[in-house]
Design an enzyme around this catalytic site. Sequence first.
Site, mmCIF file in Angstrom:
data_model
loop_
_atom_site.group_PDB
_atom_site.id
_atom_site.type_symbol
_atom_site.label_atom_id
_atom_site.label_comp_id
_atom_site.label_asym_id
_atom_site.label_seq_id
_atom_site.Cartn_x
_atom_site.Cartn_y
_atom_site.Cartn_z
ATOM 1 N N SER A 87 0.860 -1.114 0.047
ATOM 2 C CA SER A 87 -0.165 0.144 -0.005
ATOM 3 C C SER A 87 0.897 1.237 -0.168
ATOM 4 O O SER A 87 0.344 2.240 0.017
ATOM 5 C CB SER A 87 -1.128 -0.076 1.225
ATOM 6 O OG SER A 87 -2.126 -0.836 1.085
ATOM 7 N N LYS A 145 2.748 6.748 4.953
ATOM 8 C CA LYS A 145 2.034 5.624 4.768
ATOM 9 C C LYS A 145 2.493 4.304 5.119
ATOM 10 O O LYS A 145 3.851 4.004 4.762
ATOM 11 C CB LYS A 145 1.654 5.698 3.117
ATOM 12 C CG LYS A 145 0.538 4.711 2.549
ATOM 13 C CD LYS A 145 -0.852 5.182 3.063
ATOM 14 C CE LYS A 145 -1.663 3.929 2.317
ATOM 15 N NZ LYS A 145 -1.696 3.146 3.663
ATOM 16 N N SER A 153 -6.614 3.508 3.814
ATOM 17 C CA SER A 153 -5.743 2.709 2.767
ATOM 18 C C SER A 153 -6.672 2.051 2.178
ATOM 19 O O SER A 153 -6.345 0.821 1.721
ATOM 20 C CB SER A 153 -4.888 1.862 3.519
ATOM 21 O OG SER A 153 -3.907 1.341 2.718
ATOM 22 N N LYS A 165 0.375 3.660 -2.941
ATOM 23 C CA LYS A 165 -0.813 4.554 -2.941
ATOM 24 C C LYS A 165 -0.471 5.870 -2.833
ATOM 25 O O LYS A 165 -1.218 6.861 -3.266
ATOM 26 C CB LYS A 165 -1.842 4.220 -1.841
ATOM 27 C CG LYS A 165 -2.581 3.023 -1.750
ATOM 28 C CD LYS A 165 -3.450 2.620 -0.437
ATOM 29 C CE LYS A 165 -4.438 1.637 -0.873
ATOM 30 N NZ LYS A 165 -3.631 0.383 -0.551
#
Length: 388
Positions: free
Chosen positions: A54, A222, A114, A57
């Site tokens: 993730s 993140k 997320s 992202k």
Amino acid sequence: MFANRLLALLCLALIAAAPARAFETRASSAWVYDMTTKTVLLEKNADVPLPPASMSKLMTLDLLFEALRDNRVTLDTTFPVSTKAKSMGGSTMFLNEMDRPSVRELMQGIAINSGNDACVAVAEGLAGSEEAFAKLMTERARQLGMNDSSFANASGWPHPEQRMSMHDLGILAVHLITTFPEYYPLFSETQYNYKDRAPANSHNRNPLLKIAAADWHADGLKTGHTEEAGFGLVGSAVMGDRRVVFVISGMNSDTERAQEAESIANWAFRQFVLKTVAPKGTRLAQAPVWLGAEGSVGLVPAEDVKLLIPASAQNGIKAEAVFTGPVSAPVKAGDKLGDLVITIPGVDEPTKVPLVAEADVPAGGFLVRVKTALGRLTSRAAQMATNS
């Protein structure tokens, strides 16, 4: 004399520093960077393309932020939700086909929850399809200097072509922080629950946001986790005038990830010393001037020279003024004439600081040109006499 003078200044600044320790990270891949001084503090397998989970992202958010900047969308623009988006597994913000989430809501759904579904909605809303959006992600990555990244989807869902290096993730983090300060606070938000659908999935997974350190605080960016990638984090933290960005991957658990991220932040802030070793305008060298009203011009830094120095590097620091001379007149104050190159033990890359002219040096008049010509003739005659 110039090099000795600067070296003495650096040593005096470090007399009170305690010894630094090397950091042995448990991460399989890591990159740690001090943004304030543009210094890489740690690299470990940093240029190896790995599954980013993730953490990729951030690239999806970058393209969305750029669309906002270019007025292609606004924070109130709404996107449809396809069956593909609604069907995404893993972390989601629990969208369905009846929803029309705004760009603002999708940004929160990606950064905080997320949401894989939010990423697909953004990709389809901006590029028509996730496949087309992934190509745009790869193209933009190349433009940003991220040469070890390729994308097959917008969410980081496992795919053999979804790869990023930790260095590339660091480049992207720095870009987001510096280019989009108006949106960056989003990464420090701790809760978001779209239409009260997912209270259990409403919290930000970044463990550093929960830490109340006495002297530093984290504000992004993140986390990521898949079975192949392990547990990773793109983090950023601030202490005083310093900001540190760090990326780790390959941790064995979320607990280990949290512990390692905190340890890296503590090490980066407490085992390096930020020093102003040469204030703006300090004459560090002189360059000869050809056919000028003055025979030389001082070389000074245009800004304060601030260095991030390992606390153990009390000896061995070297500094050198590099320029091509003599400099041809006329010279204007502020003209870049060379660089101050500083080599610090324990830091891989030398620091380069532009050196500029301290003052104007106009072209010399008739007498200067005559004197210079006579000097050249005298020198040539002496050389001929020596050769004969």
